[in-house]
Motif scaffolding. Structure first.
Motif, PDB file in Angstrom:
ATOM      1  N   ALA A  17    -104.218 -25.023  31.524  1.00  0.00           N
ATOM      2  CA  ALA A  17    -103.831 -23.675  31.110  1.00  0.00           C
ATOM      3  C   ALA A  17    -105.068 -22.800  30.885  1.00  0.00           C
ATOM      4  CB  ALA A  17    -102.985 -23.738  29.840  1.00  0.00           C
ATOM      5  N   ILE A  21    -106.407 -19.147  32.593  1.00  0.00           N
ATOM      6  CA  ILE A  21    -106.867 -17.965  31.854  1.00  0.00           C
ATOM      7  C   ILE A  21    -108.236 -17.514  32.353  1.00  0.00           C
ATOM      8  CG2 ILE A  21    -107.620 -17.129  29.589  1.00  0.00           C
ATOM      9  CD1 ILE A  21    -105.517 -18.926  28.341  1.00  0.00           C
ATOM     10  N   GLY A 150    -104.508 -18.260  39.037  1.00  0.00           N
ATOM     11  CA  GLY A 150    -104.885 -17.065  38.276  1.00  0.00           C
ATOM     12  C   GLY A 150    -105.722 -16.110  39.103  1.00  0.00           C
ATOM     13  N   ILE A 184    -101.140 -13.730  27.427  1.00  0.00           N
ATOM     14  CA  ILE A 184    -101.535 -15.118  27.712  1.00  0.00           C
ATOM     15  C   ILE A 184    -102.480 -15.630  26.631  1.00  0.00           C
ATOM     16  CG2 ILE A 184    -102.807 -16.594  29.315  1.00  0.00           C
ATOM     17  CD1 ILE A 184    -101.783 -14.799  31.579  1.00  0.00           C
ATOM     18  N   THR A 188    -101.467 -18.774  24.142  1.00  0.00           N
ATOM     19  CA  THR A 188    -102.310 -19.970  24.213  1.00  0.00           C
ATOM     20  C   THR A 188    -102.978 -20.253  22.877  1.00  0.00           C
ATOM     21  OG1 THR A 188    -102.738 -19.422  26.533  1.00  0.00           O
ATOM     22  CG2 THR A 188    -104.110 -21.130  25.539  1.00  0.00           C
TER      23      THR A 188
END
Length: 419
Positions: A17, A21, A150, A184, A188
């Motif tokens: 994850a 980002i 991303g 995001i 997170t």
């Protein structure tokens, strides 16, 4: 550190994850260059200063990030990085409201601090969660696949928001992309705050706080790896950034179309990283790097040869409405976009080779390693400067030199000194 499958799964997912980002926020700087060029009527060089500010932050934050990793651990370093990243995106958003170029550069610079800290966390964590060098590289490649997602979405989304009217290309028009980045970061932060993250390199308070940087720099394969990562990131970022300027400025293509084509470059990096992850435990890391560096040399050379050939090819692209279609582009550009396959696995391969055998010094080495990611800002700016004085095509001679060094590192430079 010995881990079971059960206690490896969630940390691996969190690192994936964070990889997403890093790419999404960093990827915003690519289409932002086109916006800056239009809104402030800058040169090619000045249009890349946001990208430069984002990456030059690595030079300032890399070593402190490695120190943080050893002193406060992966979890608290991640949370600090996410908070800083949110601040950076908010500053960029404020620059759109005020129309101030300097404020935009500040936001890009602050975001770069965050990206550096996150990169310092995710790479050694995934390498440690792997059971050996090959499996560690394999996890980094799969993490890189999320990174590519991303990076694919950012230019496509911003290109769509810009539309075809050049006069309306302003930072403010990119606000929806900035809102997504803020959301995001916020989600997170909450998830990681309540998660349990292993701390393989956390040092006790009584540990010697003398940084091992001078000793690490005397390790041949690590020192040469620092040069390799500097040149690699400059190559990875420079190819799509300068290609975007080439398409919108010299070929006068619509920004939204150029964004989908650049997005295809990042999509091909996703494909390459998935393939690299699939075969990562069956092929040596240096062989993987040597093959992709050679492929990159061939593709960039073909672009320079055919860049102004009128022959067009229908390139499959991933559009902003999340559909696939085709765009007619020059043959030379096809070779350049295919470079996404070549650059896809290089990051994980270089990191794995450069940090092999460093043991407890891995956290500090990761911080030093991240200082060299500033190449992602310096080399594209240098390439844009060359383009201002010569041509876009000639500027890719710099990329050829970078790829030649990466081939050297894959063939000889990665080998640890016998002593």
């Amino acid at each position: 550190m010995k881990t079971t499958s059960a206690n490896r799964t969630f940390p691996i997912a969190m690192m994936f994850a964070l990889f997403f980002i890093i790419a999404f926020v960093t990827g915003l700087q690519n289409p932002m260059g086109v916006i800056i060029k239009s809104q402030f009527q800058t040169s090619h060089l000045l249009s890349q200063l946001g990208n430069l500010a984002n990456f030059i932050a690595y030079a300032f934050m890399g070593i402190p990030a490695g120190w943080m990793l050893g002193r406060i651990g992966y979890k608290r370093t991640s949370l600090t990085a996410i908070a800083v990243g949110l601040l950076g995106v908010v500053i960029m958003w404020l620059s759109g409201r005020s129309g101030q170029y300097g404020l935009y550069l500040t936001g890009a610079f602050v975001s770069g601090f965050s990206m550096c800290m996150l990169n310092t966390v995710v790479n050694p964590m995934l390498k440690t969660l792997g059971r050996d060098t090959r499996q560690g590289n394999q996890l980094i490649q799969f993490g890189g696949a999320f990174n590519s997602i991303g990076a694919t979405l950012a230019p496509i989304l911003v290109g769509y928001l810009m539309g075809s009217n050049e006069a309306l290309r302003t930072i403010g028009r990119a606000n929806p992309a900035l809102y997504i980045a803020m959301a995001i970061f916020a989600v997170t932060f909450v998830v990681i705050a309540f998660a349990r993250i292993p701390e393989p390199h956390l040092q006790p308070a009584s540990a010697d706080r003398t940084a091992p940087a001078p000793r690490l720099l005397r390790i041949r394969h690590f020192a040469l790896g620092l040069i390799a990562i500097f040149l690699y990131v400059g190559t990875e970022v420079g190819i799509p950034n300068i290609a975007n300027l080439f398409m919108t400025q010299e070929l006068h293509m619509d920004a939204s179309v150029a964004g989908t084509i650049v997005g295809t470059y990042w999509l091909l990096m996703l494909v390459g990283r998935l393939l690299g992850g699939a075969i990562g435990n069956r092929i040596s890391v240096h062989t993987m790097l040597a093959f992709t560096a050679s492929l990159g040399l061939v593709l960039v050379g073909l672009f320079m040869l055919f860049s102004h050939t009128d022959l067009t090819v229908a390139l499959p692209v991933f559009r902003s409405d999340f559909s696939f279609g085709t765009e007619p582009i020059r043959l030379g550009l096809v070779f350049l976009i295919l470079c996404g396959l070549a650059t896809s696995v290089m990051w994980g391969a270089i990191f794995s080779l450069a940090t092999t055998g460093l043991g407890q010094a891995t956290a500090q080495a990761s911080g030093i390693f991240m200082t060299m990611v500033c190449g992602g800002g310096i080399l594209p700016a240098l390439q844009a400067w060359i383009a201002d004085r010569t041509s876009f095509t000639a500027s890719f001679g710099l990329v050829l030199l970078c790829l030649a060094y990466l081939l050297f590192y894959a063939l000889r430079g990665y080998r640890p000194a016998s002593r």
